[in-house]
Design a protein around this motif. Structure first.
Motif, short mmCIF file in Angstrom:
data_model
loop_
_atom_site.label_atom_id
_atom_site.label_comp_id
_atom_site.label_asym_id
_atom_site.label_seq_id
_atom_site.Cartn_x
_atom_site.Cartn_y
_atom_site.Cartn_z
N VAL A 209 0.84 -1.20 0.00
CA VAL A 209 0.00 0.00 0.00
C VAL A 209 0.87 1.25 0.00
N ARG A 210 1.89 1.24 0.88
CA ARG A 210 2.73 2.42 1.03
C ARG A 210 3.48 2.74 -0.26
N SER A 211 3.96 1.69 -0.92
CA SER A 211 4.77 1.93 -2.12
C SER A 211 3.91 2.23 -3.35
N GLY A 212 2.64 1.81 -3.28
CA GLY A 212 1.77 2.01 -4.43
C GLY A 212 2.15 1.19 -5.65
N ARG A 213 3.06 0.23 -5.47
CA ARG A 213 3.50 -0.57 -6.62
C ARG A 213 2.41 -1.56 -7.03
N GLN A 214 2.37 -1.83 -8.33
CA GLN A 214 1.34 -2.72 -8.87
C GLN A 214 2.00 -3.88 -9.62
N PRO A 215 1.34 -5.02 -9.65
CA PRO A 215 1.87 -6.12 -10.47
C PRO A 215 1.73 -5.81 -11.97
N ASP A 216 2.38 -6.63 -12.77
CA ASP A 216 2.37 -6.47 -14.23
C ASP A 216 1.00 -6.87 -14.77
N SER A 217 0.12 -5.88 -14.98
CA SER A 217 -1.28 -6.20 -15.26
C SER A 217 -1.45 -6.86 -16.64
N GLU A 218 -0.61 -6.48 -17.57
CA GLU A 218 -0.72 -7.08 -18.89
C GLU A 218 -0.39 -8.58 -18.86
N ALA A 219 0.74 -8.88 -18.21
CA ALA A 219 1.14 -10.29 -18.09
C ALA A 219 0.10 -11.08 -17.30
N LEU A 220 -0.42 -10.43 -16.27
CA LEU A 220 -1.40 -11.11 -15.41
C LEU A 220 -2.68 -11.42 -16.20
N ALA A 221 -3.11 -10.50 -17.05
CA ALA A 221 -4.31 -10.73 -17.85
C ALA A 221 -4.11 -11.92 -18.79
N ALA A 222 -2.92 -12.00 -19.38
CA ALA A 222 -2.64 -13.13 -20.27
C ALA A 222 -2.61 -14.45 -19.49
N TRP A 223 -2.06 -14.39 -18.30
CA TRP A 223 -1.98 -15.57 -17.41
C TRP A 223 -3.38 -16.04 -17.02
N TRP A 224 -4.24 -15.11 -16.66
CA TRP A 224 -5.62 -15.46 -16.30
C TRP A 224 -6.37 -16.05 -17.50
N LYS A 225 -6.05 -15.56 -18.69
CA LYS A 225 -6.70 -16.09 -19.88
C LYS A 225 -6.34 -17.57 -20.06
N ARG A 226 -5.07 -17.88 -19.86
CA ARG A 226 -4.65 -19.29 -19.96
C ARG A 226 -5.35 -20.14 -18.90
N ILE A 227 -5.41 -19.60 -17.69
CA ILE A 227 -6.04 -20.36 -16.60
C ILE A 227 -7.52 -20.61 -16.91
N GLU A 228 -8.20 -19.57 -17.43
CA GLU A 228 -9.61 -19.74 -17.79
C GLU A 228 -9.78 -20.81 -18.86
N GLU A 229 -8.83 -20.86 -19.79
CA GLU A 229 -8.89 -21.89 -20.84
C GLU A 229 -8.77 -23.29 -20.22
N TRP A 230 -7.86 -23.41 -19.24
CA TRP A 230 -7.72 -24.71 -18.55
C TRP A 230 -9.02 -25.06 -17.84
N ARG A 231 -9.58 -24.06 -17.17
CA ARG A 231 -10.81 -24.31 -16.40
C ARG A 231 -11.95 -24.72 -17.34
N GLN A 232 -12.06 -24.02 -18.49
CA GLN A 232 -13.11 -24.37 -19.46
C GLN A 232 -12.91 -25.78 -20.00
#
Lengths: 588, 158
Positions: free
Chosen positions: A346-369
């Motif tokens: 919170v203090r640093s305000g740093r965020q994860p790599d949202s683009e990479a994360l979105a691609a990763w979630w897409k793969r996971i959703e494909e596995w789930r489907q």
């Protein structure tokens, strides 16, 4: 070592037996699960003369230990067992080993033959310290009556701090002799120079972990029982929400993060979901929290997550880099360490790599489907009741709020897969030792505390018979447990392995028509017993079992299920986490 | 390592080796300081990962106060050997020379039976035991197990 003592001016002098009971009161004990016998009689007499602790008379000492264990798992407070010497003590060993493997705080007080008879093969003598040594966190043999309160205080301190675990206090009969009186002194603070458990993880390691987490492209948070034992659910959930990373949970970690959370991929490991295991295998970063890379999770360690860097947070340094090498080890308690990580984020305000994360979630959703957990179990169409359907209905009817206590076998895995736990300490099972017979007594330890939500045992006709005598204890104390027995007339998990790996040769896994009528058996103990086998009976009967009119009764629901059903997915022996059987005829 | 000098503490230590499939090559233990502590030297073998696991598991024992791997630093190893031999014909002189060169002494003699005492590095004791049979017949021996201490200012103490 110096101790600070609390002296009670009103009752300065007491016996060892009275001092033991008084020390247990001072340690906050409400219930003792036990069974009397010769060497324990002084203690039982001291218990009789007080009303602050309720003693629960079990029917077998193993069950007493599981009750204390179940109580501890659900409440977070140590469970206490009292048994006599010899067979009383040795009967607790399976229960102690069960608690040890899952890091549960249980105190077992075993009476011993008088001190001067130790080693003489006296009647009902057994070397309890020696017998229990490999399965306790620590043990005490009391050699002076006046040391009993100190032993109790230390036992509670050791059992609950650091990596929790069971502690044995072995007390020779002469230590509790009413004729020997001494001033009662309970240490207010315990100090042991040789025992200093860690608290918050090292700040440098926490910073390194955050750097890795924020740089990850394919992260997975891997959560075990330590997050539950360490009461870290709130801190964990906010970290997960803040990062938006996928979370997988071990058999022991279910409920640490809500199963309904968007980030949850369910259970991983031998019978984990396809998407959880695939995510682990393809991850570039695994953040392990209170898990120990057990063989039921990793499958073949040499093929484990080939590209992943590992952050391993655990209170027990010996669990870190034991099976899989950690790149960033953090020794500490989950709660304060995760709190610190949240603060820094919170203090640093740093965020994860949202683009990479979105691609990763897409793969996971494909596995789930592609191969997510099968959900389409028909309620009435099949010729037999499907065990998974029973758990789905149980979740629906109890609105996901029950304490689900399982035994060991296929029913345990079905419950873990299909009862989606949204809260910690609601899923109670013997994960490490895999103790059949655990379920009913563990549920009793929870039911005693009269929780607002139903206490359900999910069991099978094999496991329930390993401690079925406790139906009598349930009658004595009016414990309104609901027993859901998935009866497939076989040792289902053994039979499944025999089907898969032993050419279908069912060696000693069936009963050849010898099973009892469980409904009638329950009735003979004074409870309500029901047997069903038709799919159309399942919903109405389940609804009745959990209706208000049954709220005060123990109900044993014996459900004849499809005897040929297997648990899937199932890890393929010797493979990586991406090697799974997905059904009887489909592999990854 | 330093261990609380309490009943059962040593059994827990040795039991851990058996339970987890580790070997004890040598074990030496005695109370030190005020007598409330035992100093234990355990010799075992394994790769770095195994030794790290052994140290971590030992550290989990409640009675273990401190533990170090002294082979990580330059250190001194010593072992005491008492050995009883029957001397071959007229080899007294050779025996005395061998013992003197090893820094040992003859602590008992009775006709042709000699009891010898030697303190040294375990390897030196091994080589002495290899040399002895040319001069005398080995009848009985007892070794203390290895004691170890680090060199320089680094210490293992309360």
């Amino acid at each position: 070592m110096e101790q600070e003592y609390k002296i009670d001016p009103e009752q300065a002098e007491m016996s060892g037996g009275e001092a033991l009971v008084r020390a247990l009161v001072d340690a906050g004990v409400e219930y003792i699960f036990g069974y009397p016998g010769g060497a324990a009689l002084h203690i039982y007499d001291a218990l009789f003369k007080q009303n602050r602790i309720e003693h629960i008379l079990v029917r077998h000492e193993q069950a007493a230990t599981h009750m204390a264990d179940g109580y501890a798992r659900a409440t977070g407070k140590p469970g206490v067992v009292l048994v006599t010497s010899g067979p009383g003590a040795s009967n607790t060993i399976t229960g102690i080993a069960t608690a040890h493997m899952d890091s549960i705080p249980v105190i077992v007080i075993s009476a011993q033959v008088p001190f001067d008879q130790i080693g003489t093969d006296a009647f009902q003598e057994t070397d309890m310290i020696g017998l229990s040594r490999p399965v306790v966190k620590h043990s005490f043999l009391v050699m002076k009556p006046e040391l009993i309160p100190e032993a109790v205080a230390k036992a509670f301190y050791i059992a609950q701090t650091g990596r929790p675990g069971p502690v044995v206090i072995d007390i020779p009969k002469d230590m509790t002799d009413p004729a020997v009186q001494f001033p009662y002194r309970y240490p207010e603070k315990v100090f042991m120079r040789s025992y200093n458990p860690a608290d918050t993880g090292h700040p440098g390691q926490i910073r390194r972990a955050l750097d890795l987490l924020l740089a990850a492209k394919r992260p997975v948070i891997y959560v075990g029982g330590g997050a539950i034992q360490g009461n870290a659910s709130a801190e964990l959930s906010s970290l997960v929400t803040r990062l938006g990373f996928p979370v997988v949970q071990t058999l022991m970690g279910l409920g640490a993060v809500p199963a309904s959370a968007r980030e949850s991929l369910g259970m991983l490991g031998m019978h984990g979901t396809y998407e959880a295991n695939m995510a682990m295998h393809h991850a570039d970063l695994i953040f392990s929290i209170g898990a120990r890379f057990d063989d039921r999770v990793t499958n073949n360690p040499d093929k484990f997550s080939p590209q992943a860097r590992i952050i391993h947070l655990d209170i027990d340094p010996a669990s870190i880099s034991k099976i899989i090498n950690a790149n960033v080890p953090i020794v500490g308690l989950a709660k304060p360490t995760l709190r610190k990580m949240n603060e820094l984020l919170v203090r640093s305000g740093r965020q994860p790599d949202s683009e990479a994360l979105a691609a990763w979630w897409k793969r996971i959703e494909e596995w789930r489907q592609a191969h997510g957990l099968r959900q389409d179990f028909e309620e009435e169409g099949n010729s037999a009741i499907m065990p998974q359907k029973v758990i789905q209905l149980l979740h629906e009817i109890t609105e996901g709020n029950a304490f689900v206590v399982s035994d060991v076998g296929q029913h345990q895995m079905f419950a873990a897969q299909y009862y989606h736990f949204d809260e910690p300490r609601r899923w109670i099972n013997s994960g490490g030792l895999g103790t059949m017979g655990f379920g009913l007594p563990a549920a009793m330890g929870i039911a005693l505390t009269r929780p607002d939500n139903p206490v359900v045992v999910v069991t099978g006709e094999g496991s329930i018979q390993m401690n079925i005598q406790e139906l009598s204890t349930c009658k004595q104390y009016g414990l309104p447990i609901k027993i859901i027995s998935l009866n497939n007339e076989a040792l289902g998990m053994v039979k499944q392995w025999q089907d898969i790996s032993y050419g279908g040769r069912h060696s000693s896994s069936t009963y050849q028509g010898s099973l009892p009528d469980f409904a009638a058996l329950a009735e003979s103990y004074g409870h309500l017993g029901i047997r069903i086998s038709r799919p159309s009976d399942l919903r109405p009967v389940m609804e009745r079992v959990f209706s208000a009119e049954m709220a005060d009764r123990l109900v044993f629901l014996d459900i004849m299920v499809d005897p040929n059903e297997h648990v899937y997915p199932m890890a393929i022996k010797g493979g990586g986490m991406n090697d799974m059987m997905l059904s009887k005829d489909m592999r990854t | 390592m330093l261990l609380e000098n309490e009943a059962g503490a040593l059994a827990r230590t040795v039991g851990l080796f058996a339970q987890r499939g580790y070997n004890v090559d040598s074990l030496a233990v005695a109370p030190v300081d005020d007598g409330s502590v035992s100093r234990v030297t355990i010799m075992t073998a394994g790769d770095d990962r195994r030794i790290e696991q052994i140290i971590k598991q030992l550290n989990k024992l409640i009675e273990v106060i401190k533990i170090v791997d002294i082979t990580e630093d330059s250190h001194i190893e010593r072992e005491l050997l008492l050995v009883k031999v029957r001397i071959h014909n007229n080899r007294q002189k050779d025996l005395q020379r061998l013992i003197a060169s090893a820094g040992g002494s003859i602590v008992d003699s009775n006709q042709d039976i000699y009891t010898l005492e030697i303190t040294g590095e375990p390897l030196a004791i091994d080589s002495l035991l290899e040399a002895l049979p040319g001069i005398a017949q080995l009848m009985e021996m007892v070794r203390s197990g290895v004691l170890g201490i680090t060199k320089g200012s680094k210490i293992l103490a309360l």
